[in-house]
Design a protein around this motif. Structure first.
Motif, PDB file in Angstrom:
ATOM      1  N   ARG A  87       0.833  -1.211   0.000  1.00  0.00           N
ATOM      2  CA  ARG A  87       0.000   0.000   0.000  1.00  0.00           C
ATOM      3  C   ARG A  87       0.869   1.265   0.000  1.00  0.00           C
ATOM      4  N   ARG A  88       1.892   1.272   0.822  1.00  0.00           N
ATOM      5  CA  ARG A  88       2.795   2.440   0.859  1.00  0.00           C
ATOM      6  C   ARG A  88       3.554   2.587  -0.452  1.00  0.00           C
ATOM      7  N   PHE A  89       3.976   1.477  -1.025  1.00  0.00           N
ATOM      8  CA  PHE A  89       4.682   1.506  -2.306  1.00  0.00           C
ATOM      9  C   PHE A  89       3.803   2.134  -3.379  1.00  0.00           C
ATOM     10  N   ARG A  90       2.525   1.798  -3.396  1.00  0.00           N
ATOM     11  CA  ARG A  90       1.604   2.301  -4.413  1.00  0.00           C
ATOM     12  C   ARG A  90       1.350   3.809  -4.297  1.00  0.00           C
ATOM     13  N   GLU A  91       1.692   4.404  -3.187  1.00  0.00           N
ATOM     14  CA  GLU A  91       1.517   5.852  -3.048  1.00  0.00           C
ATOM     15  C   GLU A  91       2.398   6.620  -4.022  1.00  0.00           C
ATOM     16  N   SER A  92       3.511   6.006  -4.441  1.00  0.00           N
ATOM     17  CA  SER A  92       4.422   6.698  -5.362  1.00  0.00           C
ATOM     18  C   SER A  92       4.711   5.918  -6.644  1.00  0.00           C
ATOM     19  N   ASP A  93       4.215   4.694  -6.737  1.00  0.00           N
ATOM     20  CA  ASP A  93       4.472   3.882  -7.929  1.00  0.00           C
ATOM     21  C   ASP A  93       3.220   3.075  -8.259  1.00  0.00           C
ATOM     22  N   ASN A  94       2.567   3.434  -9.337  1.00  0.00           N
ATOM     23  CA  ASN A  94       1.352   2.733  -9.740  1.00  0.00           C
ATOM     24  C   ASN A  94       1.573   1.860 -10.963  1.00  0.00           C
ATOM     25  N   GLU A  95       2.830   1.676 -11.356  1.00  0.00           N
ATOM     26  CA  GLU A  95       3.129   0.958 -12.587  1.00  0.00           C
ATOM     27  C   GLU A  95       3.850  -0.373 -12.374  1.00  0.00           C
ATOM     28  N   THR A  96       4.764  -0.432 -11.409  1.00  0.00           N
ATOM     29  CA  THR A  96       5.584  -1.637 -11.234  1.00  0.00           C
ATOM     30  C   THR A  96       4.747  -2.770 -10.654  1.00  0.00           C
ATOM     31  N   PRO A  97       4.690  -3.908 -11.324  1.00  0.00           N
ATOM     32  CA  PRO A  97       3.906  -5.033 -10.797  1.00  0.00           C
ATOM     33  C   PRO A  97       4.533  -5.615  -9.526  1.00  0.00           C
ATOM     34  N   ILE A  98       3.665  -5.941  -8.571  1.00  0.00           N
ATOM     35  CA  ILE A  98       4.089  -6.619  -7.343  1.00  0.00           C
ATOM     36  C   ILE A  98       3.338  -7.934  -7.217  1.00  0.00           C
ATOM     37  N   VAL A  99       4.109  -9.000  -7.041  1.00  0.00           N
ATOM     38  CA  VAL A  99       3.562 -10.347  -6.875  1.00  0.00           C
ATOM     39  C   VAL A  99       3.907 -10.828  -5.472  1.00  0.00           C
ATOM     40  N   LEU A 100       2.913 -11.249  -4.710  1.00  0.00           N
ATOM     41  CA  LEU A 100       3.181 -11.842  -3.403  1.00  0.00           C
ATOM     42  C   LEU A 100       3.548 -13.307  -3.593  1.00  0.00           C
ATOM     43  N   MET A 101       4.635 -13.703  -2.955  1.00  0.00           N
ATOM     44  CA  MET A 101       5.119 -15.078  -3.113  1.00  0.00           C
ATOM     45  C   MET A 101       5.267 -15.738  -1.747  1.00  0.00           C
ATOM     46  N   GLY A 102       4.833 -16.987  -1.673  1.00  0.00           N
ATOM     47  CA  GLY A 102       5.002 -17.702  -0.413  1.00  0.00           C
ATOM     48  C   GLY A 102       4.124 -18.927  -0.329  1.00  0.00           C
ATOM     49  N   TYR A 103       3.522 -19.113   0.836  1.00  0.00           N
ATOM     50  CA  TYR A 103       2.837 -20.346   1.174  1.00  0.00           C
ATOM     51  C   TYR A 103       1.392 -20.044   1.574  1.00  0.00           C
ATOM     52  N   TYR A 104       0.577 -21.077   1.494  1.00  0.00           N
ATOM     53  CA  TYR A 104      -0.861 -20.879   1.689  1.00  0.00           C
ATOM     54  C   TYR A 104      -1.231 -20.594   3.135  1.00  0.00           C
ATOM     55  N   ASN A 105      -0.470 -21.098   4.088  1.00  0.00           N
ATOM     56  CA  ASN A 105      -0.863 -21.006   5.493  1.00  0.00           C
ATOM     57  C   ASN A 105      -1.196 -19.582   5.944  1.00  0.00           C
ATOM     58  N   PRO A 106      -0.346 -18.575   5.701  1.00  0.00           N
ATOM     59  CA  PRO A 106      -0.693 -17.223   6.156  1.00  0.00           C
ATOM     60  C   PRO A 106      -1.954 -16.671   5.488  1.00  0.00           C
ATOM     61  N   ILE A 107      -2.193 -17.058   4.239  1.00  0.00           N
ATOM     62  CA  ILE A 107      -3.406 -16.622   3.535  1.00  0.00           C
ATOM     63  C   ILE A 107      -4.622 -17.289   4.160  1.00  0.00           C
ATOM     64  N   TYR A 108      -4.526 -18.586   4.392  1.00  0.00           N
ATOM     65  CA  TYR A 108      -5.615 -19.338   5.013  1.00  0.00           C
ATOM     66  C   TYR A 108      -5.933 -18.775   6.394  1.00  0.00           C
ATOM     67  N   HIS A 109      -4.888 -18.414   7.129  1.00  0.00           N
ATOM     68  CA  HIS A 109      -5.071 -17.889   8.481  1.00  0.00           C
ATOM     69  C   HIS A 109      -5.848 -16.571   8.448  1.00  0.00           C
ATOM     70  N   MET A 110      -5.565 -15.723   7.472  1.00  0.00           N
ATOM     71  CA  MET A 110      -6.301 -14.464   7.350  1.00  0.00           C
ATOM     72  C   MET A 110      -7.708 -14.701   6.822  1.00  0.00           C
ATOM     73  N   GLY A 111      -7.882 -15.745   6.035  1.00  0.00           N
ATOM     74  CA  GLY A 111      -9.152 -16.004   5.361  1.00  0.00           C
ATOM     75  C   GLY A 111      -9.035 -15.583   3.908  1.00  0.00           C
ATOM     76  N   VAL A 112      -9.341 -16.495   2.984  1.00  0.00           N
ATOM     77  CA  VAL A 112      -9.114 -16.234   1.567  1.00  0.00           C
ATOM     78  C   VAL A 112      -9.844 -14.987   1.099  1.00  0.00           C
ATOM     79  N   GLU A 113     -11.115 -14.867   1.425  1.00  0.00           N
ATOM     80  CA  GLU A 113     -11.892 -13.712   0.956  1.00  0.00           C
ATOM     81  C   GLU A 113     -11.332 -12.406   1.499  1.00  0.00           C
ATOM     82  N   THR A 114     -11.019 -12.400   2.795  1.00  0.00           N
ATOM     83  CA  THR A 114     -10.450 -11.189   3.400  1.00  0.00           C
ATOM     84  C   THR A 114      -9.098 -10.858   2.786  1.00  0.00           C
ATOM     85  N   PHE A 115      -8.265 -11.883   2.622  1.00  0.00           N
ATOM     86  CA  PHE A 115      -6.945 -11.670   2.035  1.00  0.00           C
ATOM     87  C   PHE A 115      -7.057 -11.082   0.629  1.00  0.00           C
ATOM     88  N   LEU A 116      -7.897 -11.672  -0.213  1.00  0.00           N
ATOM     89  CA  LEU A 116      -8.002 -11.195  -1.590  1.00  0.00           C
ATOM     90  C   LEU A 116      -8.527  -9.766  -1.653  1.00  0.00           C
TER      91      LEU A 116
END
Length: 279
Positions: A87-116
């Motif tokens: 979010r902070r990065f997007r305040e000054s850069d709206n062009e560079t693609p950012i991909v989150l990389m990792g494992y499912y557990n932290p996403i599952y813990h937050m909840g898929v719908e909430t995370f997305l």
């Protein structure tokens, strides 16, 4: 829908050069230093940024990235703070693609719908989730696609022609080819083998193919850039961050700028290699 990743790879193809894809772990070694590095990556030559989601058990990663996750978690990293970095990065850069990389557990813990929802609001462009196979696409991949995120799959030297169509079925943005068997940072790829593998993957998909695992030097990055649509460097950058820590694990003054200086050397290797090959 055209995404930032689609636009970036199309622009690079028009320029006749490969993408330089960088990886850092969100919050490593601390939030402020991590953000300083993240914010500086585009100016240092990064075309696409992979941001690692810190996790306690990153089983596909080697010692360097495992240690980076531990450092980040010790200093309070969380999924919420990783999204705050974007979010902070997007305040000054709206062009560079950012991909989150990792494992499912932290996403599952937050909840898929909430995370997305939060990921899209923060400005995330895609996901690489290494421990969810195509057979589990309804778990995260399909909801992510419906939310407008690219879902990037990994192909490996052991992904044969029978398995490849399943891997590619819901892949978008680009294909990440893991150039070696084993964990991240454990060996270096052979350019000839990479070129053959990229050609084989491209027989199955029009997507760009970026190659990672084991690229540590500008020369190695250049070799991969001649063979693929992108070169991914992760462990070497994470190692550069680790070298900037004092005896108590705190970032030394000027750490981010020195890390970004190293990133520039890698970027030069990637960009000059494809430019030279196109002449």
């Amino acid at each position: 829908m055209t995404t930032r990743l689609d636009r970036r790879f199309a622009a690079l193809k028009a320029e006749g050069r490969a993408a330089f894809v960088t990886f850092i772990t969100g919050g490593d070694p601390d939030f402020d230093t991590s953000f300083e590095v993240l914010k500086g990556l585009p100016a240092a030559g990064a075309d696409v940024i992979e941001l690692g989601m810190p996790f306690t058990d990153p089983m596909a990663d080697g010692p360097a990235i495992q240690a980076s996750s531990q450092r980040a978690l010790r200093n309070g990293a969380s999924m919420k703070k990783t999204l705050d970095l974007v979010r902070r990065f997007r305040e000054s850069d709206n062009e560079t693609p950012i991909v989150l990389m990792g494992y499912y557990n932290p996403i599952y813990h937050m909840g898929v719908e909430t995370f997305l929802t939060r990921a899209c609001e923060a400005g995330v462009d895609g996901l690489i989730v290494v421990d969810l196979p195509p057979e589990e696409d309804d778990e995260l991949c399909e909801p992510a696609m419906r939310a407008g995120l690219n879902f990037i799959r990994l192909a490996t030297p052991t992904t044969d022609d029978r398995r490849l169509p399943a891997v590619l079925a819901n892949t978008s943005g680009f294909v990440y080819y893991v150039s070696i068997t084993g964990i991240t940072g454990s060996a270096s790829p052979e350019a000839r083998n990479v070129a053959e593998a990229v050609a084989r993957i491209k027989r199955h998909t029009p997507l760009p193919v970026a190659v990672g695992f084991g690229i540590k030097t500008p020369a190695q990055a250049a070799d991969i850039a001649r063979a693929a649509d992108g070169a991914v460097v992760g462990s070497a950058i994470v190692d550069a961050i680790a070298k900037e820590l004092d005896s108590e694990g705190r970032a030394m003054p000027g750490a981010a700028e020195r890390v970004l200086g190293f990133v520039r050397t890698l970027a030069d290797g990637v960009h000059k290699a494809r430019a030279a090959a196109a002449e």
